[in-house]
Design a protein around this motif. Structure first.
Motif, PDB file in Angstrom:
ATOM      1  N   VAL A  50      36.793 -29.014 -15.823  1.00 44.92           N
ATOM      2  CA  VAL A  50      37.402 -28.798 -17.135  1.00 44.92           C
ATOM      3  C   VAL A  50      36.371 -28.266 -18.128  1.00 44.92           C
ATOM      4  O   VAL A  50      36.631 -27.314 -18.877  1.00 44.92           O
ATOM      5  CB  VAL A  50      38.035 -30.101 -17.655  1.00 44.92           C
ATOM      6  CG1 VAL A  50      38.546 -29.924 -19.082  1.00 44.92           C
ATOM      7  CG2 VAL A  50      39.175 -30.538 -16.753  1.00 44.92           C
ATOM      8  N   ILE A  51      35.186 -28.876 -18.157  1.00 46.79           N
ATOM      9  CA  ILE A  51      34.150 -28.456 -19.108  1.00 46.79           C
ATOM     10  C   ILE A  51      33.688 -27.038 -18.811  1.00 46.79           C
ATOM     11  O   ILE A  51      33.544 -26.209 -19.731  1.00 46.79           O
ATOM     12  CB  ILE A  51      32.974 -29.451 -19.069  1.00 46.79           C
ATOM     13  CG1 ILE A  51      33.418 -30.814 -19.612  1.00 46.79           C
ATOM     14  CG2 ILE A  51      31.786 -28.918 -19.880  1.00 46.79           C
ATOM     15  CD1 ILE A  51      32.370 -31.886 -19.478  1.00 46.79           C
ATOM     16  N   LEU A  52      33.463 -26.718 -17.553  1.00 44.99           N
ATOM     17  CA  LEU A  52      33.028 -25.366 -17.197  1.00 44.99           C
ATOM     18  C   LEU A  52      34.098 -24.332 -17.550  1.00 44.99           C
ATOM     19  O   LEU A  52      33.784 -23.241 -18.029  1.00 44.99           O
ATOM     20  CB  LEU A  52      32.691 -25.306 -15.703  1.00 44.99           C
ATOM     21  CG  LEU A  52      31.434 -26.047 -15.258  1.00 44.99           C
ATOM     22  CD1 LEU A  52      31.282 -25.987 -13.745  1.00 44.99           C
ATOM     23  CD2 LEU A  52      30.192 -25.465 -15.932  1.00 44.99           C
ATOM     24  N   LYS A  55      36.376 -24.645 -19.932  1.00 47.48           N
ATOM     25  CA  LYS A  55      36.406 -24.533 -21.395  1.00 47.48           C
ATOM     26  C   LYS A  55      35.280 -23.633 -21.893  1.00 47.48           C
ATOM     27  O   LYS A  55      35.483 -22.799 -22.789  1.00 47.48           O
ATOM     28  CB  LYS A  55      36.271 -25.921 -22.012  1.00 47.48           C
ATOM     29  CG  LYS A  55      37.507 -26.792 -21.898  1.00 47.48           C
ATOM     30  CD  LYS A  55      38.469 -26.507 -23.040  1.00 47.48           C
ATOM     31  CE  LYS A  55      39.564 -27.534 -23.106  1.00 47.48           C
ATOM     32  NZ  LYS A  55      40.511 -27.279 -24.215  1.00 47.48           N
ATOM     33  N   VAL A  56      34.101 -23.806 -21.339  1.00 47.23           N
ATOM     34  CA  VAL A  56      32.961 -22.959 -21.732  1.00 47.23           C
ATOM     35  C   VAL A  56      33.217 -21.517 -21.335  1.00 47.23           C
ATOM     36  O   VAL A  56      32.890 -20.574 -22.086  1.00 47.23           O
ATOM     37  CB  VAL A  56      31.663 -23.496 -21.093  1.00 47.23           C
ATOM     38  CG1 VAL A  56      30.501 -22.539 -21.346  1.00 47.23           C
ATOM     39  CG2 VAL A  56      31.324 -24.882 -21.648  1.00 47.23           C
ATOM     40  N   LEU A  57      33.808 -21.312 -20.174  1.00 45.25           N
ATOM     41  CA  LEU A  57      34.110 -19.956 -19.711  1.00 45.25           C
ATOM     42  C   LEU A  57      35.099 -19.265 -20.641  1.00 45.25           C
ATOM     43  O   LEU A  57      34.958 -18.070 -20.939  1.00 45.25           O
ATOM     44  CB  LEU A  57      34.676 -20.017 -18.290  1.00 45.25           C
ATOM     45  CG  LEU A  57      34.887 -18.676 -17.573  1.00 45.25           C
ATOM     46  CD1 LEU A  57      33.558 -17.974 -17.339  1.00 45.25           C
ATOM     47  CD2 LEU A  57      35.612 -18.881 -16.252  1.00 45.25           C
ATOM     48  N   PHE A  58      36.082 -20.012 -21.133  1.00 46.64           N
ATOM     49  CA  PHE A  58      37.084 -19.428 -22.026  1.00 46.64           C
ATOM     50  C   PHE A  58      36.505 -19.101 -23.405  1.00 46.64           C
ATOM     51  O   PHE A  58      37.165 -18.420 -24.192  1.00 46.64           O
ATOM     52  CB  PHE A  58      38.276 -20.369 -22.185  1.00 46.64           C
ATOM     53  CG  PHE A  58      39.147 -20.448 -20.965  1.00 46.64           C
ATOM     54  CD1 PHE A  58      39.246 -19.373 -20.104  1.00 46.64           C
ATOM     55  CD2 PHE A  58      39.864 -21.603 -20.667  1.00 46.64           C
ATOM     56  CE1 PHE A  58      40.050 -19.433 -18.968  1.00 46.64           C
ATOM     57  CE2 PHE A  58      40.664 -21.674 -19.538  1.00 46.64           C
ATOM     58  CZ  PHE A  58      40.752 -20.580 -18.689  1.00 46.64           C
ATOM     59  N   LEU A  59      35.312 -19.608 -23.706  1.00 43.73           N
ATOM     60  CA  LEU A  59      34.667 -19.279 -24.973  1.00 43.73           C
ATOM     61  C   LEU A  59      33.984 -17.920 -24.944  1.00 43.73           C
ATOM     62  O   LEU A  59      33.628 -17.384 -26.000  1.00 43.73           O
ATOM     63  CB  LEU A  59      33.641 -20.359 -25.346  1.00 43.73           C
ATOM     64  CG  LEU A  59      34.202 -21.743 -25.697  1.00 43.73           C
ATOM     65  CD1 LEU A  59      33.073 -22.717 -25.962  1.00 43.73           C
ATOM     66  CD2 LEU A  59      35.130 -21.664 -26.909  1.00 43.73           C
ATOM     67  N   LEU A  60      33.798 -17.365 -23.749  1.00 47.19           N
ATOM     68  CA  LEU A  60      33.199 -16.038 -23.645  1.00 47.19           C
ATOM     69  C   LEU A  60      34.108 -15.005 -24.295  1.00 47.19           C
ATOM     70  O   LEU A  60      35.329 -15.081 -24.172  1.00 47.19           O
ATOM     71  CB  LEU A  60      32.955 -15.689 -22.177  1.00 47.19           C
ATOM     72  CG  LEU A  60      31.981 -16.591 -21.404  1.00 47.19           C
ATOM     73  CD1 LEU A  60      31.897 -16.158 -19.947  1.00 47.19           C
ATOM     74  CD2 LEU A  60      30.606 -16.568 -22.054  1.00 47.19           C
ATOM     75  N   PRO A  61      33.544 -14.024 -24.998  1.00 45.21           N
ATOM     76  CA  PRO A  61      34.374 -13.049 -25.729  1.00 45.21           C
ATOM     77  C   PRO A  61      35.395 -12.333 -24.858  1.00 45.21           C
ATOM     78  O   PRO A  61      36.514 -12.065 -25.308  1.00 45.21           O
ATOM     79  CB  PRO A  61      33.332 -12.065 -26.296  1.00 45.21           C
ATOM     80  CG  PRO A  61      32.068 -12.852 -26.384  1.00 45.21           C
ATOM     81  CD  PRO A  61      32.097 -13.804 -25.233  1.00 45.21           C
TER      82      PRO A  61
END
Length: 476
Positions: free
Chosen positions: A430-432, A434-440
């Motif tokens: 889940v955390i990975l 979420k971080v991936l979805f923060l990429l532009p």
């Protein structure tokens, strides 16, 4: 309209019965996003006849309740006098072609600007809408209510069925009547006394299944293994110690399961390139049970904290301390201090307290009485942003507890890995994600999709000064 539950009459002041118009008041909604769907659900449940205007009604009809009529925008604005504009500000210009049909009607603007839009535009969204439709009366309303509150609100009060003919009688008896709709709702009303926490059944079974699994796993590793390999009888650990090792595992996994369906939904929207396709039933049910799963996670975490406070009170713990002292004396060791372990436990406990405190805030704000007092942005911030912070704190708490134990051969009893390594699997995914979805490359596309953009038919919107219809680059 279905056949009414009882005859629709109203008690006049002289005691006579006056006929009430059989046709429900009609309300229009322009838009097919989350708020539009929640608004339609609430209006239908309140006895209104709802007609929804969509750019592609065949595509979005399945997202709305069956009692709402979904059609093209031109048809939706024909008969209703009050029309909710549940669209983003960028989409307002696409309605300019409906100026003639909308003349003289009441437009209710429910939108909220983003921080960037708020700083960029000197006028409000409602003022902008009024400037586009000068012949309409524009009202700003419902913008501080979240879509979740609209859907869950009707379920919070006492449920009683009454129509207008018995309205005065019900009030005289000291009750508050609630109109549950047409005769089709009778089956649901009749089933209410037979239900026992229906929305908690699946989450409770999930929590129970996780508890049984982790309890059995810890029993095999920490009780059965030393008994079979070394002959040590440690079955006294079953009531407290094994339970206390199981509860945080269940709480941690349940918390990650609260945010996993959101990740899956975002990935599905990115894959499809639209938000207007219904999620699979299993994912839709999972999303609807997140509140119950989160509250069960908080319950297990709170029990874990209480059990942890009780650990020093056990007789077995006192015996272990005495035995440790005797070993230290026999070894002629005057000072026993491991700096690394001291720091590890300090950080571990601090992270655990912070995680429990954040989880407590999530649990409190998920209660309807508290959630209804928050606007949509406050509720989203607490449940989404602080929820993710809580998941990160819980992950750090677990990693600090595990330290380097995952790489020690002695920790693999019966070749089974330590319990905390199993609990880390879902939260780390889940955390990975979420971080991936923060990429532009992902966040920008997901932002556009959730604002109405579709992969198979993007819409180019005009500037405010141009009242012409936005030109469609392809069929939507």
């Amino acid at each position: 309209m279905d056949k009414p539950l009882i005859s629709r009459h109203l008690v006049e002041s002289d005691g006579s019965l006056a006929e009430v118009p059989s046709e429900a008041p009609k309300v229009g909604i322009l838009g097919s996003g989350d708020f539009a769907r929640s608004l339609a659900t609430r209006l239908v449940g309140s006895g209104f006849s709802v007609v929804v205007g969509s750019r592609n009604p065949k595509h979005t009809a399945g997202l709305f309740p069956s009692a709402a009529r979904v059609t093209f925008q031109e048809e939706a604005v024909g008969s209703p006098e009050i029309i909710f504009v549940a669209m983003f500000r960028d989409h307002y210009a696409t309605l300019c072609g409906l100026s003639r049909q909308l003349a003289g009607k009441i437009l209710v603007d429910v939108s909220n600007p983003t921080e960037q839009e708020h700083l960029q535009h000197l006028e409000s969204n409602a003022e902008y809408l009024a400037s586009l439709f000068p012949t309409c009366s524009v009202v700003k309303a419902f913008n501080v209510i979240s879509a979740w509150t609209l859907q869950s609100g009707p379920r919070d009060g006492n449920r009683q069925v009454a129509k207008r003919a018995v309205l005065e009688m019900v009030h005289a008896m000291g009750f508050t009547p609630v109109d549950m709709g047409s005769l089709a709702s009778a089956r649901e009303v009749e089933a209410m006394p037979l239900r026992l926490l229906p929305s908690w059944k699946v989450p409770a079974l999930l929590a129970l299944g996780l508890f049984i699994f982790f309890y059995a796993y810890n029993f095999v590793r920490d009780v059965l293994h030393p008994y079979l390999r070394e002959g040590k009888n440690q079955f006294y650990k079953l009531p407290v110690s094994v339970v206390n090792m199981t509860l945080p595992c269940v709480a941690y996994v349940l918390l990650s399961l609260v945010y996993l369906p959101g990740v899956l939904a975002a990935a599905l929207q990115l894959h499809r390139g639209t938000k207007y396709r219904r999620f699979p039933d299993w994912l839709d049910h999972w999303l609807q049970h997140r509140k119950q799963i989160g509250l069960l996670s908080f319950s297990c975490a709170a029990l874990h904290a209480l059990y942890s406070f009780c650990l020093p009170l056990r007789r077995s713990h006192r015996y272990d301390l005495v035995n440790l002292v005797l070993k230290q004396v026999s070894a002629n060791t005057s000072h026993l201090w491991v700096e690394k372990e001291v720091w590890r436990m300090e950080v571990y406990l601090s992270l655990g307290v912070l995680a429990l405190g954040t989880l407590s805030l999530l649990a409190v704000t998920s209660l309807p009485s508290i959630a209804n007092s928050l606007n949509w942005r406050e509720f989203t911030f607490v449940q989404s942003t602080l929820g993710f912070v809580c998941l990160v704190l819980s992950t750090l708490h677990t990693l600090t507890y595990g330290w380097t134990h995952a790489f020690e051969e002695s920790r693999y009893k019966f070749y089974l890995p330590p319990t905390f390594t199993l609990t880390l699997l879902v939260p780390c995914v889940v955390i990975l994600a979420k971080v991936l979805f923060l990429l532009p490359c992902f966040s920008h596309r997901l932002y556009k999709i959730r604002r109405g953009w579709e992969k198979d038919g993007a819409v180019r919107f005009t500037l405010r000064g141009d009242h012409a219809l936005a030109q469609k680059t392809s069929h939507v």
